[in-house]
Every structure is written in C-alpha cells, then in structure tokens.
Motif scaffolding. Structure first.
Motif, PDB file in Angstrom:
ATOM      1  N   GLY A 286      86.633 -48.639 -21.241  1.00 39.97           N
ATOM      2  CA  GLY A 286      86.032 -49.864 -20.790  1.00 39.97           C
ATOM      3  C   GLY A 286      85.805 -50.039 -19.437  1.00 39.97           C
ATOM      4  N   GLN A 329      89.231 -50.621 -23.722  1.00 43.93           N
ATOM      5  CA  GLN A 329      88.871 -51.870 -23.509  1.00 43.93           C
ATOM      6  C   GLN A 329      88.818 -52.272 -21.924  1.00 43.93           C
ATOM      7  N   ASP A 330      87.894 -53.472 -21.817  1.00 42.96           N
ATOM      8  CA  ASP A 330      87.755 -53.724 -20.435  1.00 42.96           C
ATOM      9  C   ASP A 330      89.305 -54.581 -20.005  1.00 42.96           C
TER      10      ASP A 330
END
Ligand code: MSP
Length: 696
Positions: A286, A329-330
C-alpha cells in the motif's frame, strides 16, 4: 535449493526519494534480511528507472546531459539507501549496457513470437505514470494517482498483443493462487482480466531518450517495457545465461499498488510470449500517506527519508514503517505518531528492558550469567511460540505481524522480571539459584528478541546482540539454530541507553529538538540545488523546513518496584549526549504546484447577507473577465455595504461548492486575527492591479 531472488520497483530519478519510495525499499530489505536469516542464498536487487520523459525533461531544465544527470541522481539515491541500511546485492540502472542487451533480446523474442505489430495509438498519456490511459481510468478527466490531466497523443507505434494472453493469465492465476498478493490486489487483477485486455503500445516515436527498437530504430522501447526487463537484466538475461538460470524466476517483485497491474498482467504476458517463466509472486504494497493523501513529490506531500532518519535514527524509522503499517494496506506517517511509537516501543520498552537486564546482570553477577543447573526455563516456551508466529507471519509477508510477535517476547520478559523480582531474590542467600536462572532467562529472551527484530533494526539489534554476550556477528546467525532457546553461560556487556526517551517538548536526553546549530546530519555526497545535485563531491544540503517540536503522547517507563532495588537503567553508565533530533520538516510544494493555484485580483460589486447564516456573505465580484459569485465566511467582521468597491484577492480555480444553498465559485482570501476573526487581504494599488491581475 531455497535460493531467493527479490526485487523492488526501480525508481524514476526526476526527483529525490521520498518516504513512500523509501518504505518499499525498507520493507523489501526486511524480507531480504529475513531470508538470509533463514539461510537461503538471497539476491536482493534495486535500481533506477532512467528512460522516462520526466527524467529527460528534468535534465533538460537543468541544462544537463540526461546521462550525467542520472549519474548524479544515482549518488543521491544510493546515499539515502545507505543511510537507511538497505542491503541490496545489486543496483541496476536502465542506461547500463547489460540492461540494453536484455531489453533488445527480449523485444526480439517477443517479435519472433509474432506478438508485435505496427499500429496507430491515439489517446491519453500520463507522463507521470508513463502510461496510456483510457477514459475509464480517469477521474474528472484527471489521472487519479497524479491528479493531473494527461496529454492527448497520436502516434504510429508498435503494439504488443496483450489481449492474446488473457486466458493464459487467468489459468496462471488459478494454478498459482499466491501469484499476486495481498488478496485485495489479486482480486483487482482478476477483475481486470475478466473485463478483457487490449493490446498495448510498446514503442514511442519522436523520442531519442530510450533504447531503440532493434527492428525500427526510429522508435524507442516504451519505458515500461524497458523498465520491467531490469528484473532479468540484473541476473544476466542476454549476457550471462548461467547466472540467469541460477536466479530466474524471481521469488517476489515488491511493488506499489499503483503499478501492480504492470507487474501482474503486462510483465507475465511479455514473459509468456518470450517463453520465459513468470515471477513466482508479485506483492503490491500500500501507500504511505501524509495527511490522508499518497506521499508524493508531485502532489507536494513528501517527507524526506533523510530528515525522518535524522530525527530519531534509521532503525526507529524502519521499525515504524514495518510495524505500524499493515503490509499490503495504506498507512499514515505523522511526526507525532513517529515520536509516540519511538517512546512506547523503544525508549520505554525494548531499550529500557536492555538497560535493566544488563544493569541487573552486572549488579548481581558482575555481568556473568548462566542458567542454574537443572532449572526448567519459564520463558523458553513463550520464546518458541513467538518464533513460530514470527516465522509464519514473515513467510506470509505479514511483516507488521512478525514485528508485533517479537514485541510479545519483549512484553513477556518485562512481565517475567516483575514476577520474578530479581531484586528480592538478591536479598536472600538461599535463592541464589533462582536469581541465576532469572537473570539468564531475561538475557536469553532479549537475545532472541534482538535476533527477530534484526531485519527491521539491523544496527541496534547487532548492538543488543553484542551486549547479550554474543561474539559471533548477528548477521551470520540462522533462525533455526539461533532463535532456539540456548543454555550457554555468557558475559553481558553494559552500554549507554540505545534510545533515550523523547521528552515532552521534543527533547532527547535534555537537548532541545531543533536547537540552533543542530541541523540535520550532513550526508557525504553532493550539493543539492532544487533537490538535484549540481556538483560533486560536496556536502548535501537539504532544507529542514519549518521546525516543530514534538513530544511523547504515550508510553510509560517501567518504574523501579516500590521498596525494591531494581538497578534499572539508572545503573548503566551515563549515556554520551545523544544527538538531538532534527526538526521534522513540513512538506514543501514545488513552484509548479503553487502555480496551479490561480490567485488573482477581483473587485466587489455586490455583497449580501445569506439568510440564516451568521458567518457567510454572498459576494459578487468582477474578476476581470466577468461576474462571479463567491460565498465568504466574513460576515462577523465585515458589514456587506463596507465591501462594495473593494479589491480583494481570490482563488479563481477552486472547485465550485454549494454553501447554505448558494453556489460559491472560488474563495476570497483572508488572514485570521488572534481572536479568530477574518481580516481581508487587500491590494495596495487597485489601479495598477485591476480585476483579473494575477497574484503570485
Ligand atoms: N519507475 C516505475 C517503476 C518501474 S518498475 C519496473 C515507478 N517509479 S516511481 O519512482 O514512481 O515509484 C517507485 C515505487 O515507489 C513504486 O513501487 C511506487 O508504487 C512506490 N511508491 C511511490 N509513492 C509511494 C507511497 N507514497 N507509498 C508507498 N510506495 C510508494 O513507478
């Protein structure tokens, strides 16, 4: 053979690395170090992507030959990677001869397979992505990644029959369920494949910066076709077949989510066409965000990784990136959170534990610790469970979970100290054995925790390893043998605190953060002008930006037990004055970014109260080309009638917004006084700067 070949994306060199690009390299480094710890022969390759139009443009702006510019940027990138302790085995540049040979060989094979044909491309092209875009890829006509309008291009070029590979790609995905990870990216790619693939242009006409197509030198190879080949070029494709046979296919390409499509669709199709095995896995991580937006130089939301590393040290930064952001994920980077995690995980937790353990070993046993014969270790099972969870997490690329598992061992050791009360055991002669065993166990647990955290914090963990009495370098360790509970006696070494606590107000060890004269550490390489090196070798100067003094928000140091004599960290020799953290800079925007905001003079024609609003006025202005209406939150400070005829400064190209039912087409600029009231910005000489005059 368990050989492991991993790569990262190669970076465009039109600007310095930012913390987002650094994130990718640090996480890949953790994977590489973990593999080495597992005893797998590992090859970790990174590099620079030099044939992009933006690189050419930047070099031209600076009046430099693009190759000379790229040479200088290589030094800039290498300096950052060295500072962050990124242990790549090879660094490839796309202007190197070995890369050119590989690209030419691959293109010829794809052509021989009948997968290239001449055609005409007409459509959008985002230079920042270096990608052709379809209407459905755009949001409000803009590239959603770079928030800029792509160029409309029309050119004769060569196309790759990507569409031919859709079914084979789908079969490949089905046969190799972990080919693309994490799952969310795999699903994205599957949706894309299910929609169908179109052939893609793989050459550009009218450009001289790039690798000429072998059979049509008036075209250069499209930069992505060129860049992807680096992964094979770096292990000898087209130049060293033996090396290529040893390392290909790659075990994992670590890349950002924005470019997963090139790696998980275009690249395997190119390889299938050439009859070469695709990589085993593509991991699309991310983004590191800054204030909710992707960290990016072009968006003006970048943090310089050297500034972040200078503040609290490269290892705390690495740990933050790996442990705080769920891999895949971010995640956000903020200076406050960085400070907070530093205190909570390192100063108050792991660092404090190392100090307590070494201090107690010295106070009670002169530094010599050994298990009590016949005693059953109480932390051994916890350690074994942690090592098992750590391995499972890292094997599954859950880097954050691996780091959290290692911290479970640190937490368990802290609890063990509290429960076993070594200071109380030391008071009674008949509990000698118990004290021996307790001291040994805590040293052994810290040793194992240091080994597990070494991929994330290589230099600090090497030091902790040494302090725990280990004489063989930690880098030579093997997880199987060295993360197992061991029983040998050893001599523990004391040292200054590894991570002094960051006090409220942003000082470390009593030295104010950002104190005058405590600038970011100077690097070794080159002088920077507008982030581009102009001469070498001179010290690097980076603009430290504005100063913010951050303080801890969380984390409680382990207090000595009431009535006890835990020597704790206080018994360690005094620390040498630690370096003050560099001031965290506010991200800077480029002049081009600033120029995107159209500030101009306007003259107020009408001002009206908006019913039911105490703050807002509806203001109609002459903006030089006609009338426009704006809504301004100035009603508390300005009566409508006092505004008519006044020259104001407006943001003319702001998105329209509807406020209290009135459409506002722009914004009137105002300062804020100490009471929070608006103070309108005026124009010194309205005759000289009539409505429409640009403000800059
Ligand atoms: N040159 C291409 C890659 C070619 S690989 C054959 C490129 N370069 S880049 O410099 O724009 O980006 C390099 C890597 O950094 C990419 O994997 C990209 O996704 C990643 N990141 C860029 N900004 C990022 C964040 N803010 N956060 C995390 N990764 C980021 O694309």
């Amino acid at each position: 053979m368990n050989r492991f070949y991993l790569t990262t994306a190669i970076d465009y060199v039109n600007s310095r690395p930012h913390l987002g690009t650094a994130y990718e390299k640090v996480t890949a480094d953790v994977i590489a170090r973990y593999r080495r710890l597992r005893g797998h022969p590992t090859r970790f390759v990174m590099g620079n992507d030099e044939h992009s139009q933006n690189v050419f443009q930047r070099a031209t702006e600076l009046g430099l030959d693009p190759r000379v510019f790229c040479d200088r940027m290589e030094a800039v990138f290498r300096e950052v990677w060295a500072k962050l302790d990124v242990s790549f085995d090879d660094f490839i540049r796309t202007t190197e001869a070995r890369h050119r040979v590989a690209v030419t060989t691959l293109v010829e094979r794809i052509a021989a397979a009948g997968d290239l044909y001449e055609g005409e491309y007409e459509g959008w092209y985002c230079v920042s992505c270096e990608a052709f875009k379809q209407d459905r890829d755009l949001v409000d006509g803009e590239c959603p990644v770079h928030r800029s309008k792509p160029d409309w291009v029309k050119e004769k070029n060569h196309f790759f029959r990507l569409s031919r590979y859709r079914d084979r790609l789908l079969e490949h995905y089905a046969a190799h369920p972990t080919f693309v990870q994490p799952e969310v990216r795999r699903n994205e790619m599957l949706r894309l494949l299910e929609r169908g693939l179109e052939d893609i242009s793989v050459s550009r006409t009218g450009q001289r910066w790039g690798i000429p197509l072998p059979f049509d030198p008036s075209n250069v190879v499209y930069v992505w076709f060129d860049a992807l080949t680096n992964y094979m070029a770096a292990v000898g494709y087209g130049s060293d077949e033996e090396q290529f046979a040893t390392w290909w296919p790659a075990d994992v390409h670590v890349v950002g989510k924005d470019i997963t499509r090139f790696h998980a669709v275009v690249w395997p199709a190119m390889l299938m066409s050439a009859g070469i095995a695709p990589p085993r896995r593509v991991f699309g991580h991310g983004w590191v965000n800054w204030q909710g937006r992707r960290m990016s130089k072009s968006l003006g939301t970048n943090v310089d990784p050297l500034d972040a590393a200078d503040r609290l040290g490269p290892d705390p930064l690495r740990l933050y990136l790996v442990k705080e952001i769920v891999y895949g994920q971010d995640g956000d980077f903020t200076w406050e959170r960085f400070d907070e995690r530093y205190n909570a995980d390192l100063a108050n937790n792991f660092g404090n534990l190392v100090s307590r353990v070494t201090a107690m070993a010295h106070k009670y046993r002169g530094g010599r610790v050994a298990p009590a014969p016949g005693a059953a270790p109480r932390l051994a099972d916890v350690a074994a469970d942690v090592v098992r969870r750590y391995r499972a997490a890292l094997d599954a690329y859950a880097l954050h979970a691996g780091m959290a598992a290692a911290f479970d061992l640190i937490d368990a050791t802290n609890e063990f100290i509290t429960r076993s009360e070594p200071w109380a055991l030391a008071k009674s002669a008949d509990r000698r054995r118990e004290l021996d065993q307790a001291l040994f166990e805590m040293v052994e647990a810290v040793r194992i925790a240091a080994l597990l955290l070494w991929p994330a914090m290589p230099s600090s963990c090497a030091e902790i390893w040494r302090r725990m009495g280990q004489t063989r370098p930690i880098a030579e360790s093997r997880l199987d043998a060295d993360a197992a509970w061991s029983g040998g006696g050893r001599h523990v070494v004391q040292g200054p605190p590894l991570w002094p606590r960051l006090e409220a107000g942003g000082s470390i060890g009593g030295i104010a953060a950002g104190a005058p004269g405590v600038a970011a550490e100077k690097g070794s390489g080159t002088t920077m002008t507008d982030d581009i090196p102009t001469t070498a070798p001179l010290p690097v100067e980076r603009d430290p930006g504005s100063r913010r003094v951050g303080g801890p928000r969380d984390g409680t140091p382990s207090a000595p037990p009431a009535g006890g004599t835990d020597p704790g960290p206080a018994a360690a020799p005094p620390a040498p004055a630690p370096a003050a953290p560099a001031p965290p800079p506010e991200p800077r925007i480029s002049f081009d970014d600033f120029m995107k905001v159209r500030l101009q003079v306007a003259r107020v024609l009408v001002a009206e109260v908006i019913p039911k609003s105490r703050k807002l006025l509806k203001v109609t202005v002459d903006d030089g080309s006609g009338e426009r209406t704006l809504v301004a939150g100035i009603a508390r400070a300005y009566a409508p009638e006092t505004l008519v005829g006044r020259s104001v400064v407006i943001v003319a190209n702001l998105e329209k917004a509807r406020l209290m039912g009135v459409e506002s087409n722009g914004m009137i600029l105002a300062a804020t006084d100490p009471d929070g009231q608006p103070v309108l910005l005026g124009v010194d000489n309205p005759d000289a700067a009539p409505p429409g005059a640009r403000v800059r």
